[in-house]
Every structure is written in structure tokens, then in C-alpha cells.
Design an enzyme around this catalytic site. Structure first.
Site, mmCIF file in Angstrom:
data_model
loop_
_atom_site.group_PDB
_atom_site.id
_atom_site.type_symbol
_atom_site.label_atom_id
_atom_site.label_comp_id
_atom_site.label_asym_id
_atom_site.label_seq_id
_atom_site.Cartn_x
_atom_site.Cartn_y
_atom_site.Cartn_z
ATOM 1 N N THR A 191 46.010 87.861 75.317
ATOM 2 C CA THR A 191 44.797 87.188 74.846
ATOM 3 C C THR A 191 44.633 87.548 73.372
ATOM 4 O O THR A 191 44.376 88.713 73.048
ATOM 5 C CB THR A 191 43.550 87.680 75.623
ATOM 6 O OG1 THR A 191 43.759 87.435 77.007
ATOM 7 C CG2 THR A 191 42.303 86.953 75.163
ATOM 8 N N LYS A 213 40.792 80.167 77.103
ATOM 9 C CA LYS A 213 40.540 81.534 77.590
ATOM 10 C C LYS A 213 39.259 82.110 76.962
ATOM 11 O O LYS A 213 38.423 82.709 77.636
ATOM 12 C CB LYS A 213 41.767 82.401 77.246
ATOM 13 C CG LYS A 213 41.596 83.885 77.438
ATOM 14 C CD LYS A 213 41.674 84.299 78.883
ATOM 15 C CE LYS A 213 41.464 85.799 79.016
ATOM 16 N NZ LYS A 213 41.256 86.202 80.388
ATOM 17 N N LYS A 256 36.414 92.698 73.322
ATOM 18 C CA LYS A 256 37.495 92.104 72.528
ATOM 19 C C LYS A 256 37.435 90.577 72.607
ATOM 20 O O LYS A 256 37.493 89.881 71.595
ATOM 21 C CB LYS A 256 38.854 92.600 73.038
ATOM 22 C CG LYS A 256 40.031 92.031 72.262
ATOM 23 C CD LYS A 256 41.360 92.315 72.933
ATOM 24 C CE LYS A 256 41.985 91.029 73.393
ATOM 25 N NZ LYS A 256 43.343 91.142 73.882
HETATM 26 P P1 NAD Z 1 47.731 97.416 78.244
HETATM 27 O O1 NAD Z 1 47.191 98.147 77.068
HETATM 28 O O2 NAD Z 1 47.684 98.051 79.595
HETATM 29 O O3 NAD Z 1 49.265 96.982 77.956
HETATM 30 C C1 NAD Z 1 49.762 96.585 76.697
HETATM 31 C C2 NAD Z 1 51.159 97.183 76.558
HETATM 32 O O4 NAD Z 1 51.740 96.686 75.326
HETATM 33 C C3 NAD Z 1 51.166 98.717 76.451
HETATM 34 O O5 NAD Z 1 52.001 99.252 77.451
HETATM 35 C C4 NAD Z 1 51.681 98.985 75.039
HETATM 36 O O6 NAD Z 1 52.465 100.167 74.943
HETATM 37 C C5 NAD Z 1 52.520 97.750 74.789
HETATM 38 N N1 NAD Z 1 52.775 97.465 73.362
HETATM 39 C C6 NAD Z 1 51.904 97.444 72.334
HETATM 40 N N2 NAD Z 1 52.535 97.106 71.184
HETATM 41 C C7 NAD Z 1 53.844 96.920 71.508
HETATM 42 C C8 NAD Z 1 55.001 96.565 70.765
HETATM 43 N N3 NAD Z 1 54.939 96.327 69.447
HETATM 44 N N4 NAD Z 1 56.183 96.459 71.408
HETATM 45 C C9 NAD Z 1 56.259 96.698 72.742
HETATM 46 N N5 NAD Z 1 55.195 97.048 73.503
HETATM 47 C C10 NAD Z 1 54.001 97.153 72.888
HETATM 48 O O7 NAD Z 1 46.931 95.995 78.259
HETATM 49 P P2 NAD Z 1 46.793 94.986 79.500
HETATM 50 O O8 NAD Z 1 45.573 95.304 80.273
HETATM 51 O O9 NAD Z 1 48.103 94.848 80.169
HETATM 52 O O10 NAD Z 1 46.445 93.636 78.697
HETATM 53 C C11 NAD Z 1 47.426 92.913 77.973
HETATM 54 C C12 NAD Z 1 46.815 91.623 77.497
HETATM 55 O O11 NAD Z 1 46.327 90.872 78.621
HETATM 56 C C13 NAD Z 1 45.618 91.790 76.559
HETATM 57 O O12 NAD Z 1 45.683 90.831 75.549
HETATM 58 C C14 NAD Z 1 44.409 91.565 77.475
HETATM 59 O O13 NAD Z 1 43.273 91.095 76.773
HETATM 60 C C15 NAD Z 1 44.963 90.524 78.420
HETATM 61 N N6 NAD Z 1 44.309 90.473 79.736
HETATM 62 C C16 NAD Z 1 44.041 91.615 80.424
HETATM 63 C C17 NAD Z 1 43.429 91.558 81.670
HETATM 64 C C18 NAD Z 1 43.118 92.810 82.449
HETATM 65 O O14 NAD Z 1 42.351 92.724 83.424
HETATM 66 N N7 NAD Z 1 43.677 93.949 82.088
HETATM 67 C C19 NAD Z 1 43.077 90.303 82.203
HETATM 68 C C20 NAD Z 1 43.403 89.144 81.509
HETATM 69 C C21 NAD Z 1 44.022 89.237 80.269
#
Ligand code: NAD
Length: 296
Positions: free
Chosen positions: A99, A174, A249
Site C-alpha cells: 500500500t 485502496k 499510514k
Molecule cells: P511488514 O513490516 O511486516 O513487512 C514488510 C517487509 O518488507 C519486512 O519484512 C521488511 O524487512 C521488508 N523490506 C523492507 N524494505 C525492504 C527492501 N528494500 N528489500 C527487501 N525487503 C524489504 O509489513 P506488512 O504488514 O507485511 O505490510 C506490507 C504492506 O502491506 C504495507 O504496505 C501495508 O500497508 C500493506 N497491508 C498490510 C496489511 C496488514 O494487515 N498487515 C493489510 C493490508 C495491506
């Protein structure tokens, strides 16, 4: 249309980890990379190959799926001298499920197009539970060609796949959905607090409103009042679920965009203020339904 066999998955966090597992379960070959090695290793047991860099992960892949925190991470992964766009062959497909802001989604898509690479912004709804169950909703922005090509990959991770429009439209859908959700959550919480303070049983009130014109998704699936719905985070000490920080966010993205396009969003603005105050009070890691407790 080219068939997709080998997928590089970048970002194996709370969402990306279970999504990559579903791709493996569907029979795709998946190579993964995360800056956090432990996160990448979490999918190795299901058969993923763990790469030492994003560039190594995409070598020989016809598709890249990314699930990263924010726009700056997506830009860092794909653009610039070290960006993955330099490593991908023409005709490859990028599906970014993060997102992020509309501007970055469009910038990456334009840079991809200039190199003959297809790109879809495909943010999701459904949370960690939906990611694990393979029932996510995808809101996609990009060309028909990119959308068609992504189908088998998206269907392996989700249940509903929408083509929202051109590049960036997935992020717009979204952001609008989550702004509305935040407003509905606050409104439902206000109504339940008013009713219970006035002497009503919150379960009875919820049932009445759910069968009346106040009906909405929070009453149906995610009641914010503890004890009304066993499966809801409210009945589980507001353990997420969907964290307050993530709602902040998303509301930040919505308000930034509203300013850019001169859209009036007074309730979105107020919802953002209430969620920011809640996060500042140390509640950022709790489920977003915990806004109910601030209205007590
Ligand atoms: P998270 O922080 O658990 O996971 C993100 C991952 O990306 C981490 O493991 C981090 O180490 C990795 N990362 C960051 N920079 C990187 C890079 N340059 N190269 C490789 N890896 C890298 O976050 P999440 O909860 O999995 O959410 C991810 C996305 O999904 C976000 O944009 C969030 O808004 C969206 N989202 C989350 C949810 C939820 O309920 N958690 C629901 C819908 C959408």
C-alpha cells in the site's frame, strides 16, 4: 500471453510471508528476498529458495511480487542504479502489492514501461488472516495485458481480483476504502458508546443497527465493543488484526492525495486526527477497532 513459472518475492513480512507460501502451494517456483534474513527464511521450509539480494532473486524470474512497507521502499527496490528494473528482461511482470502513494506507483510503472516491463499496482484488503487463507481482495491498476497476465498469480493468493483502472488506480481504490473504513469504525464506536452509556446492551443494539439503516461491515464482522463478537479483535484485547499505525499510514496517504487533487474530505481529516492521537498515546500496535476505547 506468457505463462508465469518462476516468481521472485520481495518483502516477506506479516503479509508477504503467507502470500509467498500460497504461491508455493499453488506450484510456482518462488525465490525470496527480504532485508530481514529471518523473514525470508520463514518460507524456506515450504520450498522457497532464499536469495542473498533482490537482484539474485529476480534472476531467471518472469514475475516479481513485492510486499513492502511504503513508497520509499518500493522506489528503492525498483528504481535507480541498483533498482530491479535493470535486472528484469522485457516482457517480465511486476506485481506490487504494497500500500503506497499513487505518485510512486505511477513513477515505477512508467519506468517499467520504458523498459518493456509490465507493472501492476495491486494493494490488498483482507489482512494477515486473508493472506494466510488465500482470500485477499486485490485492487489492481495497470494495463489489460498486465492484469490478464497476473491472474494466475493473484488467484493463488486471493479470492477477489478487481481491475480498478490504469496505473495507480489500485492504490486510489485502496486509499478510498480505508478512509471510509476508518470513518465507519469511529461512527460505529460512537453509536455503541452512546447506546451503552444510555443503558442499552451493546449486543442488542448491534443486532438492531445491523438490521436497520446503520448496517455496516464493522457491525457485521468486526464489532469494536469487547464481548459482542467473540472472533473480533475487541474481544481479544484488541490484538491486531489491522494495526492503528497502519491505519494512520493509510489515512496519511489519503489526506496527501486529497490535497493534491483538491478533494474535500472533512471526515477523513477528523478520522486521521483521532487515529494519530490514539497512536501518540502509545496504542499504535493495537488493532484499529481500539479507537472505541478513546470514546469511553
Ligand atoms: P511488514 O513490516 O511486516 O513487512 C514488510 C517487509 O518488507 C519486512 O519484512 C521488511 O524487512 C521488508 N523490506 C523492507 N524494505 C525492504 C527492501 N528494500 N528489500 C527487501 N525487503 C524489504 O509489513 P506488512 O504488514 O507485511 O505490510 C506490507 C504492506 O502491506 C504495507 O504496505 C501495508 O500497508 C500493506 N497491508 C498490510 C496489511 C496488514 O494487515 N498487515 C493489510 C493490508 C495491506
Amino acid at each position: 500471453m506468457a505463462d508465469i513459472h518462476k516468481i521472485a518475492f520481495i518483502g516477506l513480512g506479516n503479509m508477504g510471508g503467507p502470500m509467498a507460501k500460497n504461491l508455493l502451494a499453488a506450484g510456482f517456483k518462488v525465490t525470496v528476498f527480504d532485508l530481514n534474513t529471518a523473514a525470508a527464511q520463514s518460507v524456506a521450509a515450504e520450498g522457497a529458495v532464499v536469495a542473498d539480494s533482490a537482484a539474485e532473486a529476480v534472476a531467471g524470474s518472469d514475475c516479481v511480487v513485492s510486499m513492502l512497507p511504503a513508497g520509499k521502499h518500493v522506489a528503492a527496490v525498483y528504481l535507480g542504479q541498483d533498482g530491479l528494473l535493470n535486472d528484469l528482461p522485457g516482457g517480465a511482470l511486476i506485481i506490487d502489492c504494497s500500500t503506497i502513494d499513487v505518485a510512486t506507483a505511477r513513477e515505477v510503472a512508467q519506468a517499467a514501461e520504458a523498459r518493456g516491463v509490465l507493472m501492476l499496482d495491486a494493494p490488498v484488503s483482507g489482512g494477515v488472516a486473508g493472506a494466510a487463507a488465500g482470500t485477499l481482495s486485490f485492487m489492481c491498476g495497470g494495463s489489460e495485458e498486465a492484469f490478464d497476465q497476473a491472474q494466475p498469480v493473484l488467484r493463488a493468493m486471493g479470492k477477489n481480483v478487481f481491475h480498478a483502472g490504469d496505473s495507480g488506480a489500485g492504490q486510489i481504490a485502496k486509499m478510498c476504502n480505508n478512509m471510509l473504513l476508518s470513518i465507519i469504525m469511529i461512527g460505529t464506536s460512537e453509536a455503541l458508546q452512546l447506546g451503552t452509556k444510555s443503558g442499552m446492551d451493546p449486543k442488542v443494539l448491534s443486532d438492531i443497527m445491523q438490521a436497520s439503516t446503520g448496517r455496516n461491515w464493522t457491525l457485521e464482522c468486526y464489532n469494536p465493543c469487547p464481548g459482542v463478537m467473540d472472533s473480533a479483535p475487541a474481544s481479544n484485547d484488541y490484538r491486531p488484526g489491522f494495526m492503528v499505525d497502519l491505519m494512520c499510514k493509510d489515512l496519511g496517504l489519503a489526506m496527501e492525495n486529497a490535497e493534491q487533487v483538491s478533494a474535500r474530505t472533512p471526515l477523513g481529516k477528523m478520522a486521521r486526527e483521532l487515529y494519530e492521537q490514539h497512536a501518540s498515546a502509545g496504542q499504535g500496535q493495537r488493532d484499529f477497532a481500539s479507537i472505541y476505547t478513546t470514546l469511553e
